[in-house]
Enzyme design. Structure first.
Site, short mmCIF file in Angstrom:
data_model
loop_
_atom_site.label_atom_id
_atom_site.label_comp_id
_atom_site.label_asym_id
_atom_site.label_seq_id
_atom_site.Cartn_x
_atom_site.Cartn_y
_atom_site.Cartn_z
N HIS A 1 0.74 -1.32 -0.07
CA HIS A 1 -0.18 0.06 0.14
C HIS A 1 0.90 1.30 -0.21
O HIS A 1 1.86 1.15 0.62
CB HIS A 1 -0.70 0.08 1.28
CG HIS A 1 -1.95 1.02 1.16
ND1 HIS A 1 -1.91 2.32 1.48
CD2 HIS A 1 -3.49 0.58 0.54
CE1 HIS A 1 -3.08 2.85 1.28
NE2 HIS A 1 -4.07 2.07 0.82
N ASP B 1 -7.84 -5.31 -0.23
CA ASP B 1 -8.35 -5.78 -1.47
C ASP B 1 -7.93 -7.55 -1.51
O ASP B 1 -8.60 -8.04 -2.41
CB ASP B 1 -7.67 -5.46 -2.79
CG ASP B 1 -8.34 -4.10 -3.04
OD1 ASP B 1 -7.26 -3.25 -3.08
OD2 ASP B 1 -9.47 -3.66 -3.34
C1 SDX Z 1 -5.67 0.32 -2.91
O1 SDX Z 1 -4.29 4.80 -1.79
C2 SDX Z 1 -5.17 4.19 -1.18
O2 SDX Z 1 -5.62 4.44 -0.33
C3 SDX Z 1 -5.63 3.17 -2.12
C4 SDX Z 1 -6.91 2.29 -1.47
C5 SDX Z 1 -7.99 2.99 -1.38
O3 SDX Z 1 -8.78 2.48 -0.33
O4 SDX Z 1 -8.34 3.90 -1.93
O5 SDX Z 1 -6.16 1.70 -0.11
C6 SDX Z 1 -7.26 1.00 -2.51
O6 SDX Z 1 -5.57 0.78 -3.92
C7 SDX Z 1 -5.09 -0.49 -2.32
C8 SDX Z 1 -3.71 -1.09 -2.98
C9 SDX Z 1 -4.43 -2.29 -3.92
N1 SDX Z 1 -3.33 -2.38 -5.00
C10 SDX Z 1 -2.78 -3.89 -4.84
O7 SDX Z 1 -3.03 -4.64 -3.88
C11 SDX Z 1 -1.73 -3.91 -6.15
C12 SDX Z 1 -0.59 -4.66 -5.56
N2 SDX Z 1 0.36 -3.62 -4.71
C13 SDX Z 1 1.36 -2.60 -5.37
O8 SDX Z 1 0.83 -2.29 -6.63
C14 SDX Z 1 1.90 -1.60 -4.60
O9 SDX Z 1 1.90 -1.95 -3.46
C15 SDX Z 1 1.15 -0.44 -4.39
C16 SDX Z 1 1.05 0.19 -5.74
C17 SDX Z 1 -0.36 -0.61 -3.91
C18 SDX Z 1 1.77 0.57 -3.44
O10 SDX Z 1 2.85 0.78 -4.21
P1 SDX Z 1 4.09 1.62 -3.40
O11 SDX Z 1 3.83 2.12 -1.93
O12 SDX Z 1 4.36 2.64 -4.36
O13 SDX Z 1 5.31 0.64 -3.38
P2 SDX Z 1 6.36 0.60 -4.22
O14 SDX Z 1 5.75 0.27 -5.67
O15 SDX Z 1 7.22 1.67 -4.02
O16 SDX Z 1 6.78 -0.83 -3.74
C19 SDX Z 1 8.02 -0.97 -2.89
C20 SDX Z 1 8.68 -2.14 -3.19
C21 SDX Z 1 9.08 -2.36 -4.47
O17 SDX Z 1 10.16 -3.13 -4.44
P3 SDX Z 1 11.70 -2.38 -4.66
O18 SDX Z 1 11.74 -1.70 -5.93
O19 SDX Z 1 11.64 -1.76 -3.35
O20 SDX Z 1 12.78 -3.84 -4.75
O21 SDX Z 1 7.77 -3.22 -2.94
C22 SDX Z 1 7.52 -3.96 -3.98
C23 SDX Z 1 8.09 -3.02 -5.08
O22 SDX Z 1 8.24 -3.82 -6.31
N3 SDX Z 1 6.29 -4.11 -4.20
C24 SDX Z 1 5.44 -5.39 -4.02
C25 SDX Z 1 4.11 -5.15 -3.93
N4 SDX Z 1 3.90 -3.93 -3.89
C26 SDX Z 1 4.90 -3.32 -3.66
N5 SDX Z 1 6.07 -6.45 -4.54
C27 SDX Z 1 5.33 -7.61 -4.91
N6 SDX Z 1 3.99 -7.58 -4.55
C28 SDX Z 1 3.38 -6.51 -4.44
N7 SDX Z 1 2.22 -6.32 -4.13
#
Ligand code: SDX
Length: 436
Positions: free
Chosen positions: A313, A371
């Site tokens: 998140h 989710d």
């Molecule tokens: C919602 O914003 C809100 O409030 C949204 C929401 C709402 O109620 O409105 O809460 C609803 O959108 C919930 C989130 C739903 N999305 C997912 O479940 C999709 C999977 N999650 C990722 O796409 C990701 O976690 C995000 C987009 C949700 C958050 O991304 P961040 O905080 O920008 O995290 P990041 O992309 O900077 O990741 C940090 C690290 C990275 O690795 P490194 O580059 O540091 O090595 O964590 C990894 C990312 O690659 N990572 C994941 C991951 N999420 C982040 N790796 C594997 N699986 C994941 N789900």
């Protein structure tokens, strides 16, 4: 917001004049540095793609503490609202700032109930879609189309218009989502029934047919109502920021909410519940729990592009409190339906357990978000996977409206207009095509 007696001083190593920047304190959460005069005084912008360190507004509606895993709607913890209130009470709270007393609740419920029908012309918009159109494509169209029917409530700067548009949108979203569903399965639309609760009416419009009496299961109705409450608002997330920016141009509330629906569709945002369930299905088909290790390996391999959907998140760097409540609702629904051994739920709990112990996820503070379990509950209730995000949009409509109305009600608001760091071509002359 309260001016802080601390100032931020900006100085430049090239001796450019330094600048004091005021700080403001909220009631809880990080202070903010006021940079509104920065460009005028320094000719410089701040740079913050994705707005990770930028407060776009001041708000009194929802507060998230990502480290503590805390979510407050108007100061009330989501854990207490999900247990002690229903969705319409939560809508009242988000819109007006206080929980309703019994007579206020009765009046509000009555108003919403009597706006649940949509104009009969709305059904003809659906006929333009293929029957297998994604429900979010249909919803983006239908919500925007509402603005064509309510010219008496499209002046966003008129408080009465904002109020009736809020009631209409909250009331009509369940009707539109149910119509989008019935259209895909070729069944007749079911009209709202005023003697049912908000969630009960939605279940009836979704699953009733003209052929027999449909009595919603009260445990499933309560679960649906809780799903709505858990998704109602969430600070300045991507779709809420979209609604604010869209509404800041003065467009009508229906068009601004339609923009929120379009943004929520993305798999990184509201589309994650559909993606999370499809992910669980895929692992199941590849061999279930025995294949989790292999899947986790893929997730850790950056080149695979595979993410653990429903995990991580932008703000929660601890457990999403909504995920805990959603898991409880999962148990209730699966027990009620005699699906305690639902393989997908067992797979999800095993996947969660393994991920929470795995250094890759621990190091990146990746926890299940709202989710991760919501898809399993909705599937058990009988909601088709492609409709999950449309239900998220239904529930989030009140949050979008409350945030939009808060912005428009702020005398200081202006049309949003972010700037940029330009790294493209400097001015150059066009050559006639013969010389190109
Ligand atoms: C919602 O914003 C809100 O409030 C949204 C929401 C709402 O109620 O409105 O809460 C609803 O959108 C919930 C989130 C739903 N999305 C997912 O479940 C999709 C999977 N999650 C990722 O796409 C990701 O976690 C995000 C987009 C949700 C958050 O991304 P961040 O905080 O920008 O995290 P990041 O992309 O900077 O990741 C940090 C690290 C990275 O690795 P490194 O580059 O540091 O090595 O964590 C990894 C990312 O690659 N990572 C994941 C991951 N999420 C982040 N790796 C594997 N699986 C994941 N789900």
């Amino acid at each position: 917001m309260t001016p802080s007696d601390v100032k931020a001083t900006l100085s430049f190593s090239d001796g450019s004049p330094q600048m004091d920047l005021p700080l403001y304190k909220g009631t809880i959460g990080p202070d903010v540095i006021d940079i509104r005069k920065l460009y005028a005084q320094t000719g410089k912008f701040t740079y913050d793609p994705g707005f990770l360190s930028t407060a776009s507004c001041n708000s009194t509606i929802t507060y998230i503490d990502g480290d503590k895993g805390e979510l407050l709607y108007r100061g009330y913890p989501i854990e207490q609202l999900a247990v002690n209130c229903d969705y319409l009470e939560t809508c009242y709270l988000l819109l007006y700032g206080e929980l309703p007393n019994p007579s206020q609740k009765e009046e509000f419920v009555n108003r919403v109930t009597h706006h649940t029908m949509v104009n009969e012309q709305m059904q003809f918009f659906l006929r333009g879609f293929r029957r297998d159109a994604h429900p979010m494509a249909v919803m983006t169209g239908l919500v925007s189309a509402l603005s064509a029917f309510y010219h008496d409530s499209t002046d966003i700067n008129n408080p009465e218009h904002r109020e009736i548009a809020a009631i209409r949108l909250i009331a009509k979203m369940p009707t539109l989502v149910a119509m989008a569903y019935k259209y895909t399965i070729g069944q007749p639309y079911v009209y709202p029934k005023n003697d049912l609760s908000y969630a009960g009416n939605f279940m009836h419009m979704m699953f009733a047919t003209p052929c027999e009496e449909y009595k919603p299961n009260e445990v499933l109705v309560r679960a649906m109502d809780r799903i709505f409450t858990l998704h109602a608002d969430h600070e300045q997330n991507a779709s809420t920021s979209t609604v604010r920016l869209c509404g800041s141009s003065g467009t009508n509330p229906f068009a601004a909410i339609a923009a929120g629906v379009a943004c929520l569709w993305g798999p990184a945002h509201g589309g994650a519940n559909e993606a999370a369930l499809n992910m669980l299905h895929d692992i199941q088909h590849q061999g279930g729990v025995a294949k989790i290790g292999e899947f986790i390996k893929q997730v850790k391999d950056k080149n695979s592009g595979v993410k653990l959907m429903g995990f991580g998140h932008r703000v929660y760097k601890n457990y999403d409190p909504r995920a805990k409540l959603m898991r409880e609702t999962c148990h209730e629904v699966l027990n009620e339906l005699g699906l305690q051994n639902d393989p997908l739920f067992k797979l999800a709990m095993e996947l969660e357990k393994i991920a929470l112990e795995d250094e890759y996820f621990v190091a990146r503070k990746l926890y299940p978000n709202v989710d991760f379990y919501s898809g399993i509950v909705q599937r058990a209730i009988g909601i088709p996977v492609p409709l999950f995000t449309a239900i998220f949009a239904l529930a989030r409509t009140v949050g979008w409206i409350a945030q939009l109305n808060e912005m428009i009600g702020d005398p200081e608001y202006k049309i949003g207009r972010p700037r940029q760091l330009f790294v493209g071509a400097t001015a150059r002359n066009v050559k006639p095509i013969a010389q190109r």
